[in-house]
Design an enzyme around this catalytic site. Sequence first.
Site, PDB file in Angstrom:
ATOM      1  CD  GLU A 243      16.765   8.670   2.225  1.00  0.00           C
ATOM      2  OE1 GLU A 243      15.874   9.229   2.853  1.00  0.00           O
ATOM      3  OE2 GLU A 243      17.829   8.290   2.733  1.00  0.00           O
TER       4      GLU A 243
ATOM      5  CB  CYS B 136      25.729  -5.787   5.572  1.00  0.00           C
ATOM      6  SG  CYS B 136      26.449  -6.348   4.010  1.00  0.00           S
TER       7      CYS B 136
ATOM      8  CB  CYS C  91      20.334  -3.691  -0.024  1.00  0.00           C
ATOM      9  SG  CYS C  91      21.917  -4.455  -0.451  1.00  0.00           S
TER      10      CYS C  91
ATOM     11  CB  CYS D 207      27.768   4.806   5.286  1.00  0.00           C
ATOM     12  SG  CYS D 207      29.106   5.802   4.708  1.00  0.00           S
TER      13      CYS D 207
ATOM     14  CB  CYS E 197      26.028   9.299  -2.187  1.00  0.00           C
ATOM     15  SG  CYS E 197      25.849   7.657  -1.472  1.00  0.00           S
TER      16      CYS E 197
ATOM     17  CB  CYS F   8      24.053  -1.891   6.142  1.00  0.00           C
ATOM     18  SG  CYS F   8      23.330  -0.899   4.811  1.00  0.00           S
TER      19      CYS F   8
HETATM   20  N1  SAH Z   1      26.203  -2.396  -1.373  1.00  0.00           N
HETATM   21  C1  SAH Z   1      27.380  -1.637  -1.648  1.00  0.00           C
HETATM   22  C2  SAH Z   1      27.185  -0.134  -1.679  1.00  0.00           C
HETATM   23  C3  SAH Z   1      26.289   0.512  -0.654  1.00  0.00           C
HETATM   24  S1  SAH Z   1      26.860   0.856   0.983  1.00  0.00           S
HETATM   25  C4  SAH Z   1      28.472  -1.993  -0.681  1.00  0.00           C
HETATM   26  O1  SAH Z   1      28.194  -2.670   0.294  1.00  0.00           O
HETATM   27  O2  SAH Z   1      29.617  -1.647  -0.919  1.00  0.00           O
HETATM   28  C5  SAH Z   1      28.283   1.869   0.905  1.00  0.00           C
HETATM   29  C6  SAH Z   1      29.238   1.622   2.054  1.00  0.00           C
HETATM   30  O3  SAH Z   1      28.672   1.996   3.320  1.00  0.00           O
HETATM   31  C7  SAH Z   1      29.616   0.145   2.199  1.00  0.00           C
HETATM   32  O4  SAH Z   1      30.993   0.045   2.426  1.00  0.00           O
HETATM   33  C8  SAH Z   1      28.827  -0.255   3.421  1.00  0.00           C
HETATM   34  O5  SAH Z   1      29.372  -1.392   4.048  1.00  0.00           O
HETATM   35  C9  SAH Z   1      28.935   0.991   4.260  1.00  0.00           C
HETATM   36  N2  SAH Z   1      27.986   1.039   5.368  1.00  0.00           N
HETATM   37  C10 SAH Z   1      26.754   0.482   5.441  1.00  0.00           C
HETATM   38  N3  SAH Z   1      26.182   0.738   6.638  1.00  0.00           N
HETATM   39  C11 SAH Z   1      27.063   1.475   7.330  1.00  0.00           C
HETATM   40  C12 SAH Z   1      27.048   2.054   8.633  1.00  0.00           C
HETATM   41  N4  SAH Z   1      26.007   1.918   9.430  1.00  0.00           N
HETATM   42  N5  SAH Z   1      28.137   2.762   9.021  1.00  0.00           N
HETATM   43  C13 SAH Z   1      29.196   2.905   8.196  1.00  0.00           C
HETATM   44  N6  SAH Z   1      29.268   2.385   6.965  1.00  0.00           N
HETATM   45  C14 SAH Z   1      28.215   1.671   6.530  1.00  0.00           C
END
Ligand code: SAH
Length: 376
Positions: free
Chosen positions: A113, A137, A133, A368, A126, A140
């Site tokens: 996406e 985490c 991935c 995010c 974005c 996420c």
């Molecule tokens: N893998 C990279 C980029 C993708 S995510 C990274 O981790 O930086 C972009 C941002 O969104 C990251 O800071 C990630 O931690 C955050 N993110 C992921 N899931 C989220 C959520 N459920 N709520 C808020 N931020 C989130």
Amino acid sequence: MSDDERTPLPLVFDEPVGRRKPPRHLAGCTPDERVEWVKELGLPGFRAKQLATHYFARLTDDPAEMTDLPAGQRDELVGALLPTLMTPLRTMEADRGTTRKTLWKLFDGALVESVLMRYPDRATVCVSSQAGCGMACPFCATGQGGLQRNMSTGEIVEQVVAAARSLARGEVPGGPGRVSNVVFMGMGEPMANYRAVIGAVRRLTDPQPDGLGMSARGVTVSTVGLVPRMLQLAEEGIPVTLALSLHAPDDELRNELVPINTRFSVAETVDAAWNYARVTKRRVSIEYAMMRGINDQAWRADLLADVLLARGDWGWVHVNLIPLNPTPGSKWTASEPADEREFVRRLEAKGIPTTVRDTRGREIDGACGQLAATEA
Ligand code: SAH
């Protein structure tokens, strides 16, 4: 001995479906590679620049509009250099159409996406850099499904070009416009797909018609903190903005929230971010998703400020707090507004510039970490 062991598999199975390479595309080649490619087709090399002008400057991929190319060569050139990389499965809109999320199907069925967010003074895309991935985490949505594959440079660039097209054609409220910013904050860990991501950044920032002609300052690469790649990025000579997803100032908590922390500690990761700022003179952005009762305590705000200030107080860093967007079934939720305000206050009291990210596109799961999770 089983049949399988005796009979060597036919060669074709060495490249199982899903391991085939995405089609080669003009957007994934350097200007020199394009010229070589066009010559291999038996056509004059200058056709490469003409085609790049259509793709990057005029934002068209329709042969009928390419009237400077001989009619007999158009279809061949477009068919070869501009193959379809992705098809839109669905577009969802929010914020009166100024936030648009597109679900793309790649050539092998992988889903990714991208999100276009238009503001009065800028338009940000974005983009995803991987299908899925591998960083896992736990808060996420993308991290829960694992990695499917890396995206190609062409596939990454095409997400931006598609958004640029819809802006140029006036499809987004606010009249015709341009893409001013690209953030690698969609699906995937950009530093785990380093070569393709750097290729994409070069295509975005190469002057037209070799590329989209964007300013490197308008491009943000966000990472969980793959330290060797962060050090390498600092030496590339492209001053993109680096965002580090820190989310906790201490190893104990960060090991849980960002599992790669067990390989690269908070200290090593923040050192690499500081090094990036030192080498590139670009202020680094620390991303911190605020999770109620998990990482949002006042003492952690103080510790975060101390960890950052330990590397210098010359304005090398700012903190971007992200209200957690809860993922289905996750035990985490967003911080209380009062705790968020106190966190900001503590950071600012120690002189750390701090912003709170807006939460555009939440209702379309465009926020995010939510991308493509429902489909996948
Ligand atoms: N893998 C990279 C980029 C993708 S995510 C990274 O981790 O930086 C972009 C941002 O969104 C990251 O800071 C990630 O931690 C955050 N993110 C992921 N899931 C989220 C959520 N459920 N709520 C808020 N931020 C989130």
